[in-house]
Write a protein that holds these residues in place. Structure first.
Motif, PDB file in Angstrom:
ATOM      1  N   GLU A  96       0.847  -1.201   0.000  1.00  0.00           N
ATOM      2  CA  GLU A  96       0.000   0.000   0.000  1.00  0.00           C
ATOM      3  C   GLU A  96       0.881   1.249   0.000  1.00  0.00           C
ATOM      4  O   GLU A  96       1.861   1.317   0.728  1.00  0.00           O
ATOM      5  N   VAL A  97       0.514   2.217  -0.826  1.00  0.00           N
ATOM      6  CA  VAL A  97       1.255   3.493  -0.823  1.00  0.00           C
ATOM      7  C   VAL A  97       0.243   4.616  -0.567  1.00  0.00           C
ATOM      8  O   VAL A  97      -0.389   5.120  -1.486  1.00  0.00           O
ATOM      9  N   PRO A  98       0.064   5.012   0.694  1.00  0.00           N
ATOM     10  CA  PRO A  98      -0.957   6.005   1.040  1.00  0.00           C
ATOM     11  C   PRO A  98      -0.708   7.348   0.346  1.00  0.00           C
ATOM     12  O   PRO A  98       0.437   7.770   0.203  1.00  0.00           O
ATOM     13  N   GLY A  99      -1.781   7.954  -0.088  1.00  0.00           N
ATOM     14  CA  GLY A  99      -1.684   9.312  -0.643  1.00  0.00           C
ATOM     15  C   GLY A  99      -1.206   9.370  -2.084  1.00  0.00           C
ATOM     16  O   GLY A  99      -1.099  10.452  -2.642  1.00  0.00           O
ATOM     17  N   VAL A 100      -0.895   8.211  -2.681  1.00  0.00           N
ATOM     18  CA  VAL A 100      -0.458   8.193  -4.083  1.00  0.00           C
ATOM     19  C   VAL A 100      -1.543   7.484  -4.894  1.00  0.00           C
ATOM     20  O   VAL A 100      -1.806   6.304  -4.676  1.00  0.00           O
ATOM     21  N   ASN A 104      -1.715   8.424 -10.809  1.00  0.00           N
ATOM     22  CA  ASN A 104      -0.420   9.091 -10.690  1.00  0.00           C
ATOM     23  C   ASN A 104       0.720   8.072 -10.700  1.00  0.00           C
ATOM     24  O   ASN A 104       1.732   8.238 -11.388  1.00  0.00           O
ATOM     25  N   PHE A 105       0.530   7.013  -9.940  1.00  0.00           N
ATOM     26  CA  PHE A 105       1.527   5.939  -9.858  1.00  0.00           C
ATOM     27  C   PHE A 105       1.792   5.330 -11.237  1.00  0.00           C
ATOM     28  O   PHE A 105       2.941   5.194 -11.662  1.00  0.00           O
ATOM     29  N   VAL A 145      -2.818   3.730  -4.093  1.00  0.00           N
ATOM     30  CA  VAL A 145      -2.252   2.457  -4.532  1.00  0.00           C
ATOM     31  C   VAL A 145      -2.426   1.363  -3.468  1.00  0.00           C
ATOM     32  O   VAL A 145      -1.897   1.484  -2.359  1.00  0.00           O
TER      33      VAL A 145
END
Ligand SMILES: Nc1ncnc2c1ncn2[C@@H]1O[C@H](COP(=O)(O)OP(=O)(O)O)[C@@H](O)[C@H]1O
Ligand SMILES: [Mg+2]
Lengths: 254, 377
Positions: A96-100, A104-105, A145
Motif C-alpha cells: 500500500e502506498v498512502p496518498g499516491v 499518478n503511480f 495504490v
C-alpha cells in the motif's frame, strides 16, 4: 528475443540481527521470450526469495551465482534499473502506498519505463482500456495504490501493470493465491494476453496447480528446499496435482 | 491583579490564568509544558516583562466586500484568550495594539482572504491578532508568516453562530526566526472552524492552539503539517476544551523530519467535561523520520469526565521511511529520489487537500519536494 539466465544462484535472507540465513542453494533456470515457465513448490521452499532477489529487494543478499538479461548483469543493477531493463515482478503481497493515486503511480511508472511521458492524448484511453480488461471500476484510478484493495483487486492491479508496462520478463509470485474463481479467470486472461503477444517471458510461481488449468506452461520446475529438483513439461504439473510434493520433500530431507 | 487561580490544578484546563505577565514564575524548562522546548533559544520571550521590537507588518491583498483589516486599541476587542502561561501573558501585555480582521455577519466570500504577515527583524516583539467572523459568514482566511522575527504573539479567533471559517496559518519564516504563538478559537453555536497549520520555516516555532465552544453543535477541525530540517525545533500543542454538549473536534497533525537534531513536538490535550455529553472527538499525530538523528515527541492526552460521549479516541505513530513502499515503486522503474518524493507527498496529501486554495496547495507540495531535494536524500 530476450533471455533471462539464472546460473547457480545462491541467496540468503538478512535477519534483523545482521546474520544471513541461506535460502537458495544454487538455482539454474533459463527463460526465453515467448516461453511460460511454472515454478511449483511447497510453502517456505524459497520461491518468493527467488522472485525478490531477481527484482533486487534489499532484504536478500546474493552469496553466489549470476543473473543476466540478454547478457546484462542484473545483479549489478539497482531495483529501478532492473525494471527499466525489462524485468517485472507481480508481488505476492502488493504494498500500500498512502496518498499516491493509482493514476499518478501508473503514469509515473510508465514514464520511467518508457523514458518519456505517455502521450496525453492516448494515455487516458490506454489506462481506461487496461482497467476495463481486468474488470476494474474506473474509480480505482483515483484511489490510493493498493490501499483498502481486496486481495483480488490487488492482484488484478498487478496484472494491469504487467499489461501496461510491457516488460521483457515477468515473474508472477503466487498471483493465484487468495483469488476466487472469477478473479482467477480475469487474472489468467490478462496473463494469457501477454503470453499471446509472444514478446515476454513468463515465470509463474505457484503453490497450487489450479492456475495451470487457465495458463498452460511450456515448462514446469519443481522447487524444494531452495533449488529445482525436477523439471518437465505440463504433464509434470498433472503429476504434482495427483501426488503432491511429498515425494520431493522427503527426498530433500534424506 | 486579575488572577483567577484555581488551585490545585487537577486537569490541563485548570491552570493559572492571568493577564499580567508578572503573575507567572520564570520559565525554567522543567515545567511539564516546557519540558520539550529548548527555552534558552526563546530568549526574552520567556524572561522579559515587556517587549519593544517592531511587531510584524500586515500586508492584506484585495479584501472582498464584508472583510476589513484595521489596527485598533486593545480596549476595542473583548479578549478571547485569557493567558495561561508566561508567553501568552507577555504577548497580551506587550502588544502595542491589535490587528483586527473583521468579517461581517452573513458575508459569503468567494475568494480566500490572503494576508502576509511580515517579520520586522530580530528584535523581540509582541503582537495580537484578532479575527472576528460574524454570524453565518463563510470565509477562508490565510495568514502567511514570512521574514525574520523574534515574536510572542496571540491570535484570537471568534466564530459567530452558524459561521464557517477555514483558517490557514503558514509559517514560512526565515531560518533565524523564533516564535512562540498562541492561537485561540471560540466556536459559536453550530459554527465550524477548519484550521490548517503549516509549519515549515524558522529556527524555533512553538504554536499552542486552544479551542472552546460557546454553544452546542460547534465543530473544530485542527489540521497540522510540519517539516523539520536539521537544527529546527517545531512544537505544536493543542487544548480542545469540550465543556458544551454535542460538539465535535478532530485533530490531525503530520510531520516529517530530516537531518541531525531536527526536533518536533506534538502534545494534543482534549478535555471532555462532565457537561459535554454527546461529544465526538478524535486526535491523531503521525511522524515520518526521513533520516537518523531526528527526534519526534508525540503525546496524545484525553481526559473524559462524562460517560455519555459519542466517540473519543486518539492515536500516535512515529516511523521510519517505509522501505517496502520504496521497493514497490522502484520495482516499477521509478528512480529512488522520485519514489521518495511520491511517498512523502503521499504522506502529506490528505492534509494538503484540506487547503481550499489551489495555488497554495501546489506551492506547499513544491516546498516539501524542495526540502527533500535539499537534503539530497
Ligand atoms: N525475515 C526472515 N527471517 C527468517 N526467515 C525468513 C525470513 N524471510 C524468509 N525466511 C525464510 O525463508 C524461507 C523461504 O521463504 P520464501 O522465499 O518466502 O518461501 P516461499 O515463497 O516458497 O513460501 C522460509 O523458510 C522462510 O521462513
Ligand atoms: Mg512466497
Amino acid at each position: 528475443m530476450s533471455t533471462l539466465e539464472i546460473r547457480d544462484l545462491q541467496v540468503s535472507v538478512k535477519l534483523p540481527e545482521g546474520e544471513l540465513k541461506p535460502i537458495l542453494a544454487g538455482v539454474d533456470l533459463t527463460v526465453k521470450a515467448g516461453e511460460t515457465h511454472a515454478i511449483m513448490g511447497p510453502n517456505g521452499s524459497g520461491k518468493s526469495t527467488l522472485a525478490y532477489s531477481i527484482a533486487g529487494h534489499p532484504k536478500y543478499q546474493i552469496t553466489g551465482g549470476t543473473v543476466t538479461l540478454d547478457g546484462e548483469d542484473v545483479l549489478a543493477m539497482t531495483v529501478d534499473e532492473r525494471a527499466r531493463a525489462g524485468l517485472f515482478l507481480a508481488m505476492q503481497y502488493p504494498v500500500e502506498v498512502p496518498g499516491v493515486s493509482v493514476a499518478n503511480f501508473l503514469r509515473t511508472a510508465k514514464t520511467a519505463i518508457d523514458g518519456e511521458a505517455p502521450k496525453l492524448r492516448t494515455w487516458a484511453g490506454e489506462l481506461r482500456g487496461a482497467m476495463e480488461k481486468l474488470q476494474m471500476d474506473p474509480a480505482f484510478a483515483q484511489r490510493n495504490v493498493n490501499e483498502g484493495f481486496s486481495g483480488g483487486e490487488k492482484k488484478r492491479h498487478e496484472i494491469m501493470q504487467l499489461e501496461l508496462l510491457k516488460p521483457k520478463m515477468a515473474i508472477l509470485d503466487e498471483t493465484d493465491s487468495g483469488l476466487d474463481i472469477d478473479a482467477l479467470r480475469i487474472v489468467s486472461e490478462g496473463v494469457n494476453r501477454v503470453r499471446a503477444s509472444g514478446e515476454a517471458g513468463l515465470l509463474l510461481i505457484t503453490h497450487y496447480t489450479r492456475i495451470l488449468r487457465y495458463i498452460k506452461p511450456d515448462f514446469v520446475h519443481v522447487f524444494v528446499a531452495g533449488k529445482i529438483v525436477q523439471e518437465g513439461g505440463p504433464e509434470l504439473a498433472e503429476q504434482l496435482e495427483a501426488e503432491g510434493y511429498e515425494r520431493y520433500v522427503a527426498g530433500a530431507r534424506a | 491583579m486579575t488572577t483567577e487561580a484555581m488551585a490545585p490544578p487537577s486537569t490541563k484546563s485548570q491552570v493559572l490564568r492571568s493577564f499580567d505577565v508578572t503573575d507567572f514564575p520564570a520559565v525554567t524548562g522543567l515545567e511539564e509544558e516546557w519540558r520539550f522546548t529548548p527555552v534558552k533559544r526563546l530568549k526574552e520571550l520567556v524572561t522579559a516583562t515587556t517587549l519593544t521590537g517592531a511587531a510584524p507588518g500586515f500586508a492584506p491583498g484585495d479584501l472582498p466586500a464584508g472583510v476589513s483589516l484595521t489596527q485598533v486599541d486593545a480596549g476595542k476587542v473583548e479578549p478571547v484568550l485569557t493567558p495561561f502561561d508566561r508567553v501568552s501573558a507577555l504577548a497580551f501585555g506587550a502588544a502595542a495594539g491589535v490587528t483586527l480582521i473583521d468579517v461581517a455577519a452573513d458575508t459569503v466570500a468567494a475568494e480566500p482572504v490572503v494576508i502576509r504577515v511580515v517579520g520586522q527583524g530580530a528584535a523581540a516583539a509582541a503582537a495580537r491578532t484578532y479575527v472576528r467572523v460574524g454570524n453565518f459568514a463563510q470565509v477562508t482566511v490565510v495568514l502567511e508568516q514570512v521574514g525574520t522575527a523574534t515574536l510572542a504573539d496571540n491570535v484570537e479567533v471568534v466564530i459567530g453562530d452558524g459561521a464557517q471559517l477555514t483558517f490557514v496559518t503558514l509559517t514560512e519564516w526565515d531560518a533565524e526566526t523564533v516564535q512562540a504563538q498562541h492561537v485561540k478559537f471560540r466556536v459559536g453555536r453550530d459554527a465550524r472552524v477548519n484550521h490548517v497549520q503549516v509549519s515549515l520555516g524558522g529556527s524555533l516555532v512553538r504554536q499552542f492552539t486552544s479551542v472552546e465552544y460557546a454553544g452546542r453543535g460547534g465543530e473544530a477541525e485542527l489540521w497540522g503539517l510540519y517539516f523539520a530540517d536539521a537544527g529546527q525545533h517545531i512544537e505544536h500543542r493543542q487544548l480542545v476544551d469540550h465543556s458544551v454538549p454535542d460538539c465535535r473536534s478532530y485533530v490531525g497533525y503530520r510531520g516529517a523530519l530530516q537531518g541531525r537534531s531536527a526536533h518536533t513536538v506534538w502534545v494534543g490535550d482534549v478535555v471532555i467535561r462532565a457537561a459535554a455529553t454527546g461529544t465526538e472527538t478524535y486526535e491523531i499525530n503521525r511522524n515520518l523520520l526521513l533520516s537518523d538523528g531526528a527526534r519526534a515527541d508525540s503525546v496524545p492526552n484525553l481526559e473524559i469526565e462524562t460517560g455519555e460521549v459519542v466517540s473519543a479516541g486518539h492515536a500516535s505513530a512515529t516511523g521510519r521511511f517505509d522501505d517496502e513502499q520504496l521497493f514497490y515503486l522502484m520495482a516499477r522503474g521509478i528512480p529512488e529520489a522520485e519514489a521518495r518524493k511520491l511517498v512523502v507527498r503521499g504522506f502529506f496529501a490528505e492534509l494538503i487537500n484540506k487547503i481550499p486554495v489551489e495555488e497554495l496547495r501546489e506551492r506547499l507540495g513544491d516546498a516539501i519536494e524542495a526540502r527533500l531535494a535539499k537534503a539530497g536524500s
